[in-house]
Design a protein around this motif. Sequence first.
Motif, PDB file in Angstrom:
ATOM      1  N   ASP A 182      39.670  38.672  47.485  1.00 12.73           N
ATOM      2  CA  ASP A 182      39.535  37.568  46.526  1.00 12.73           C
ATOM      3  C   ASP A 182      39.185  38.048  45.124  1.00 12.73           C
ATOM      4  O   ASP A 182      39.572  37.417  44.132  1.00 12.73           O
ATOM      5  CB  ASP A 182      38.448  36.581  46.987  1.00 12.73           C
ATOM      6  CG  ASP A 182      38.900  35.676  48.115  1.00 12.73           C
ATOM      7  OD1 ASP A 182      40.129  35.539  48.307  1.00 12.73           O
ATOM      8  OD2 ASP A 182      38.031  35.112  48.811  1.00 12.73           O
ATOM      9  N   ILE A 183      38.450  39.159  45.032  1.00 12.69           N
ATOM     10  CA  ILE A 183      38.001  39.617  43.714  1.00 12.69           C
ATOM     11  C   ILE A 183      39.171  39.977  42.804  1.00 12.69           C
ATOM     12  O   ILE A 183      39.062  39.926  41.577  1.00 12.69           O
ATOM     13  CB  ILE A 183      37.026  40.809  43.850  1.00 12.69           C
ATOM     14  CG1 ILE A 183      36.223  40.973  42.546  1.00 12.69           C
ATOM     15  CG2 ILE A 183      37.767  42.081  44.259  1.00 12.69           C
ATOM     16  CD1 ILE A 183      35.048  41.925  42.669  1.00 12.69           C
ATOM     17  N   LEU A 184      40.316  40.283  43.414  1.00 16.00           N
ATOM     18  CA  LEU A 184      41.503  40.613  42.612  1.00 16.00           C
ATOM     19  C   LEU A 184      42.149  39.374  42.004  1.00 16.00           C
ATOM     20  O   LEU A 184      43.095  39.491  41.221  1.00 16.00           O
ATOM     21  CB  LEU A 184      42.525  41.369  43.470  1.00 16.00           C
ATOM     22  CG  LEU A 184      42.034  42.679  44.090  1.00 16.00           C
ATOM     23  CD1 LEU A 184      43.143  43.304  44.926  1.00 16.00           C
ATOM     24  CD2 LEU A 184      41.565  43.660  43.019  1.00 16.00           C
ATOM     25  N   TRP A 185      41.629  38.208  42.344  1.00 17.66           N
ATOM     26  CA  TRP A 185      42.081  36.944  41.756  1.00 17.66           C
ATOM     27  C   TRP A 185      41.000  36.327  40.855  1.00 17.66           C
ATOM     28  O   TRP A 185      41.137  35.202  40.425  1.00 17.66           O
ATOM     29  CB  TRP A 185      42.476  35.970  42.858  1.00 17.66           C
ATOM     30  CG  TRP A 185      43.888  36.099  43.341  1.00 17.66           C
ATOM     31  CD1 TRP A 185      44.944  35.287  43.035  1.00 17.66           C
ATOM     32  CD2 TRP A 185      44.424  37.104  44.220  1.00 17.66           C
ATOM     33  NE1 TRP A 185      46.087  35.719  43.664  1.00 17.66           N
ATOM     34  CE2 TRP A 185      45.800  36.834  44.403  1.00 17.66           C
ATOM     35  CE3 TRP A 185      43.886  38.210  44.871  1.00 17.66           C
ATOM     36  CZ2 TRP A 185      46.625  37.615  45.206  1.00 17.66           C
ATOM     37  CZ3 TRP A 185      44.694  38.993  45.662  1.00 17.66           C
ATOM     38  CH2 TRP A 185      46.043  38.696  45.823  1.00 17.66           C
ATOM     39  N   ASP A 186      39.949  37.082  40.580  1.00 14.86           N
ATOM     40  CA  ASP A 186      38.833  36.580  39.783  1.00 14.86           C
ATOM     41  C   ASP A 186      39.149  36.718  38.290  1.00 14.86           C
ATOM     42  O   ASP A 186      39.361  37.834  37.794  1.00 14.86           O
ATOM     43  CB  ASP A 186      37.559  37.363  40.124  1.00 14.86           C
ATOM     44  CG  ASP A 186      36.312  36.753  39.524  1.00 14.86           C
ATOM     45  OD1 ASP A 186      36.410  36.065  38.483  1.00 14.86           O
ATOM     46  OD2 ASP A 186      35.219  36.974  40.086  1.00 14.86           O
ATOM     47  N   GLU A 187      39.206  35.605  37.573  1.00 22.76           N
ATOM     48  CA  GLU A 187      39.559  35.614  36.148  1.00 22.76           C
ATOM     49  C   GLU A 187      38.583  36.438  35.309  1.00 22.76           C
ATOM     50  O   GLU A 187      38.918  36.850  34.201  1.00 22.76           O
ATOM     51  CB  GLU A 187      39.632  34.181  35.621  1.00 22.76           C
ATOM     52  CG  GLU A 187      40.782  33.384  36.218  1.00 22.76           C
ATOM     53  CD  GLU A 187      40.933  32.010  35.581  1.00 22.76           C
ATOM     54  OE1 GLU A 187      40.135  31.690  34.663  1.00 22.76           O
ATOM     55  OE2 GLU A 187      41.842  31.267  36.007  1.00 22.76           O
TER      56      GLU A 187
END
Length: 355
Positions: free
Chosen positions: A158-163
């Motif tokens: 998920d962190i790779l989708w964190d703005e």
Amino acid sequence: MKRSIVLGATLLLAALTFSGCKKEDPTDAATSNSLVVYNWGEYIDPDVLDEFEEETGISIIYDEFETNEIMYPKVEAGAVVYDVICPSDYMVQKMIENNLLEPLDYDKIPNISNIDPDYLKSAEQFDPGNRYCVPYCWGTVGILYNKTMVDEPVDSWDILWDEKYKDEILMQDSVRDTFAVALKRLGYSLNSTDSKELQEAADSLKEQKDLVQAYVVDQVRDKMIGNEAALGVIYSGEAIYTQRENPNLEYVIPKEGSNVWIDGWVIPKNARHKENALKFLDFLCRPEIALKNFEYITYSTPNKAARALIEDDDIRNSTIAFPTADMLKNCETYTYLGSDMDFEYNELWNEVKAY
């Protein structure tokens, strides 16, 4: 890195100038006392090739490939005849299904006994009965992050989708590896053949794209070492190297799971020097030779006798090089999905790249 599945990559074949290795077309250079090797770049210690030549008198002609997808059509066409090749798991399966490989004579590879039975069992997922492939290296795909740039725990894709990390994220320029990240994040198999799941993964990657600094392969290693990004998708062997160069880097296999892969040596059915090839495979399975290759390329070895020879306790017990069963519980090995699914993955990847 050496096993990346880059869409549309350009072949940069370069014959290496090891002792006894020639820059000629392998088909022209080979003699009856030769061995024509086709391998990933920087995926063997040059001294190992020298030792084999000196011990056996067999002259090695050496070619490199960058991706499985570049290697396969060249082997299938038979334009150049190789004696030993080092493909990845799913590509071994494809080569078996298309009758391109020679069954191995294990009576002539006694050092296969040094390969941990667990890895031989794993290899049966793509090589039933271990008839065609000798495991060489293995590893995982995970997240490499910089502790000085990321201040929260990293345990999920998920962190790779964190703005918050816009323009600080590096993704693999690779069909299967990038889709694997999206599919596992969504709770699906990285070998999914469900069109709805694949479209959902593609949409997720499109959603992420504006946050990504770059889609790269080898450059993940260099950019992370140089503090040019906070997070990157990388192969475990590369992670070990990057930590040596930058102690602020950490590697994790996300809790949703990832890819655990095996690269192995095979002998093509049309090989001209099969006896020499068997000698080479047996040589590579020697503990001291497998150790040399592990120390040179930093990718995990399935050779249990070689692992026992590792003097550095931190490396021998590293959970990056040798993750625990619990760390791998949600991981999967790639399988060959067939030409129709290859086309579907590639079409969706084109959509993502053009988005």
